[in-house]
Design a protein around this motif. Sequence first.
Motif, mmCIF file in Angstrom:
data_model
loop_
_atom_site.group_PDB
_atom_site.id
_atom_site.type_symbol
_atom_site.label_atom_id
_atom_site.label_comp_id
_atom_site.label_asym_id
_atom_site.label_seq_id
_atom_site.Cartn_x
_atom_site.Cartn_y
_atom_site.Cartn_z
ATOM 1 N N GLU A 95 71.171 73.268 41.287
ATOM 2 C CA GLU A 95 70.418 73.955 40.248
ATOM 3 C C GLU A 95 70.266 75.438 40.554
ATOM 4 O O GLU A 95 70.480 75.875 41.676
ATOM 5 C CB GLU A 95 69.017 73.340 40.121
ATOM 6 N N ARG A 96 69.846 76.161 39.526
ATOM 7 C CA ARG A 96 69.521 77.576 39.706
ATOM 8 C C ARG A 96 68.355 77.694 40.682
ATOM 9 O O ARG A 96 67.530 76.799 40.788
ATOM 10 C CB ARG A 96 69.138 78.191 38.359
ATOM 11 N N ILE A 97 68.270 78.818 41.359
ATOM 12 C CA ILE A 97 67.249 79.022 42.387
ATOM 13 C C ILE A 97 65.836 78.949 41.806
ATOM 14 O O ILE A 97 64.889 78.604 42.503
ATOM 15 C CB ILE A 97 67.491 80.362 43.134
ATOM 16 N N ASP A 98 65.662 79.251 40.518
ATOM 17 C CA ASP A 98 64.332 79.282 39.922
ATOM 18 C C ASP A 98 63.888 77.926 39.376
ATOM 19 O O ASP A 98 62.803 77.809 38.838
ATOM 20 C CB ASP A 98 64.276 80.330 38.811
ATOM 21 N N GLN A 99 64.683 76.878 39.527
ATOM 22 C CA GLN A 99 64.338 75.573 38.980
ATOM 23 C C GLN A 99 63.623 74.713 40.015
ATOM 24 O O GLN A 99 64.025 74.658 41.167
ATOM 25 C CB GLN A 99 65.601 74.842 38.512
ATOM 26 N N GLU A 100 62.572 74.043 39.580
ATOM 27 C CA GLU A 100 61.842 73.123 40.448
ATOM 28 C C GLU A 100 62.665 71.846 40.585
ATOM 29 O O GLU A 100 63.073 71.245 39.591
ATOM 30 C CB GLU A 100 60.487 72.799 39.833
ATOM 31 N N VAL A 101 62.925 71.457 41.817
ATOM 32 C CA VAL A 101 63.683 70.237 42.090
ATOM 33 C C VAL A 101 62.764 69.315 42.879
ATOM 34 O O VAL A 101 62.530 69.528 44.058
ATOM 35 C CB VAL A 101 64.981 70.559 42.870
ATOM 36 N N PRO A 102 62.208 68.285 42.218
ATOM 37 C CA PRO A 102 61.170 67.479 42.857
ATOM 38 C C PRO A 102 61.653 66.612 44.015
ATOM 39 O O PRO A 102 60.884 66.280 44.884
ATOM 40 C CB PRO A 102 60.637 66.620 41.718
ATOM 41 N N ASN A 103 62.914 66.189 44.024
ATOM 42 C CA ASN A 103 63.397 65.324 45.093
ATOM 43 C C ASN A 103 64.786 65.778 45.479
ATOM 44 O O ASN A 103 65.665 65.896 44.641
ATOM 45 C CB ASN A 103 63.448 63.874 44.627
ATOM 46 N N ASN A 104 64.966 66.032 46.749
ATOM 47 C CA ASN A 104 66.288 66.364 47.255
ATOM 48 C C ASN A 104 66.573 65.514 48.487
ATOM 49 O O ASN A 104 67.114 65.983 49.462
ATOM 50 C CB ASN A 104 66.387 67.855 47.576
ATOM 51 N N ARG A 105 66.194 64.246 48.415
ATOM 52 C CA ARG A 105 66.345 63.330 49.541
ATOM 53 C C ARG A 105 67.366 62.238 49.227
ATOM 54 O O ARG A 105 68.171 61.888 50.056
ATOM 55 C CB ARG A 105 64.983 62.700 49.853
ATOM 56 N N ASP A 106 67.312 61.670 48.030
ATOM 57 C CA ASP A 106 68.215 60.615 47.579
ATOM 58 C C ASP A 106 68.799 61.034 46.230
ATOM 59 O O ASP A 106 68.195 60.783 45.188
ATOM 60 C CB ASP A 106 67.467 59.284 47.431
ATOM 61 N N VAL A 107 69.948 61.690 46.269
ATOM 62 C CA VAL A 107 70.495 62.330 45.076
ATOM 63 C C VAL A 107 72.005 62.169 45.048
ATOM 64 O O VAL A 107 72.660 62.209 46.085
ATOM 65 C CB VAL A 107 70.169 63.850 45.084
ATOM 66 N N VAL A 108 72.551 62.051 43.851
ATOM 67 C CA VAL A 108 73.979 62.198 43.636
ATOM 68 C C VAL A 108 74.124 63.095 42.403
ATOM 69 O O VAL A 108 73.331 63.005 41.472
ATOM 70 C CB VAL A 108 74.688 60.830 43.453
ATOM 71 N N GLY A 109 75.082 64.009 42.434
ATOM 72 C CA GLY A 109 75.223 64.906 41.291
ATOM 73 C C GLY A 109 76.420 65.810 41.393
ATOM 74 O O GLY A 109 77.146 65.823 42.399
ATOM 75 N N GLY A 110 76.606 66.569 40.325
ATOM 76 C CA GLY A 110 77.709 67.508 40.272
ATOM 77 C C GLY A 110 77.390 68.683 39.367
ATOM 78 O O GLY A 110 76.464 68.626 38.550
ATOM 79 N N ARG A 111 78.153 69.745 39.550
ATOM 80 C CA ARG A 111 77.996 70.947 38.735
ATOM 81 C C ARG A 111 79.367 71.528 38.465
ATOM 82 O O ARG A 111 80.253 71.491 39.322
ATOM 83 C CB ARG A 111 77.147 71.991 39.459
ATOM 84 N N ALA A 112 79.533 72.079 37.278
ATOM 85 C CA ALA A 112 80.751 72.796 36.928
ATOM 86 C C ALA A 112 80.351 74.139 36.315
ATOM 87 O O ALA A 112 79.388 74.222 35.563
ATOM 88 C CB ALA A 112 81.585 72.000 35.929
ATOM 89 N N ARG A 113 81.075 75.178 36.690
ATOM 90 C CA ARG A 113 80.842 76.510 36.130
ATOM 91 C C ARG A 113 82.203 77.097 35.762
ATOM 92 O O ARG A 113 83.113 77.140 36.586
ATOM 93 C CB ARG A 113 80.160 77.429 37.141
ATOM 94 N N ALA A 114 82.307 77.542 34.525
ATOM 95 C CA ALA A 114 83.507 78.232 34.062
ATOM 96 C C ALA A 114 83.092 79.642 33.661
ATOM 97 O O ALA A 114 82.027 79.845 33.073
ATOM 98 C CB ALA A 114 84.126 77.500 32.873
ATOM 99 N N GLU A 115 83.926 80.615 34.025
ATOM 100 C CA GLU A 115 83.613 81.999 33.675
ATOM 101 C C GLU A 115 84.884 82.734 33.297
ATOM 102 O O GLU A 115 85.979 82.382 33.736
ATOM 103 C CB GLU A 115 82.899 82.710 34.822
ATOM 104 N N TYR A 116 84.686 83.735 32.466
ATOM 105 C CA TYR A 116 85.810 84.576 32.072
ATOM 106 C C TYR A 116 85.357 86.030 32.104
ATOM 107 O O TYR A 116 84.302 86.367 31.576
ATOM 108 C CB TYR A 116 86.327 84.217 30.673
ATOM 109 N N TYR A 117 86.150 86.866 32.740
ATOM 110 C CA TYR A 117 85.839 88.291 32.864
ATOM 111 C C TYR A 117 86.767 89.084 31.946
ATOM 112 O O TYR A 117 87.987 88.910 31.985
ATOM 113 C CB TYR A 117 86.016 88.738 34.315
ATOM 114 N N PHE A 118 86.169 89.934 31.115
ATOM 115 C CA PHE A 118 86.911 90.821 30.228
ATOM 116 C C PHE A 118 86.904 92.210 30.864
ATOM 117 O O PHE A 118 85.929 92.961 30.717
ATOM 118 C CB PHE A 118 86.255 90.878 28.844
#
Length: 181
Positions: free
Chosen positions: A68-91
Amino acid sequence: VYGEGSVQYRRLAGADQVGSALYGTADARLGDFGLLLEGMWLAGFEQRGSSNTALGNRFAYSIPPTLERIDQEVPNNRDVVGGRARAEYYFPDWDLLLYGNGVYRINEIEGPKPVHTWHAFGGFQWTQAGGRSRLGGAFGKRDEAQLADGVREPIRDMWNLDLDLLQSLGGAWSIHVTTQM
């Protein structure tokens, strides 16, 4: 490509505990397009220190990635599975970066009511004056719900909006205005 794994052994109140963690990330660039993929799996994994008497729990010394973003509250980071994708394009002709992110996490994966979190957000960063001035923003939606026996119990449903303006006034002077909602 980067990967990391960890296994920990703890003795808490006379009971032996084992935690494990896997984290991986891969990113690629093709011209002005970039793609980042992250994944993690944490099972009974925690890094705790001495007690914080003000909050009534122990300090977290080394928090593993949350996706998650640094400013998001994450209540549990002990038993987790997850993923993230980020796509960006520079003009490059406009000095403009556009990006989109998607995060999906399941907390308490072995518990009776796992918490499913998804967070989608996108944004931009526009730079001027050789990087001395910039305008950026991001907008997204985050949803958390517990799922038990096929029943969805909402926990949080929130929107986020961020704006960031840095305007050079010349020389060593500039104005910086930022907001997070």
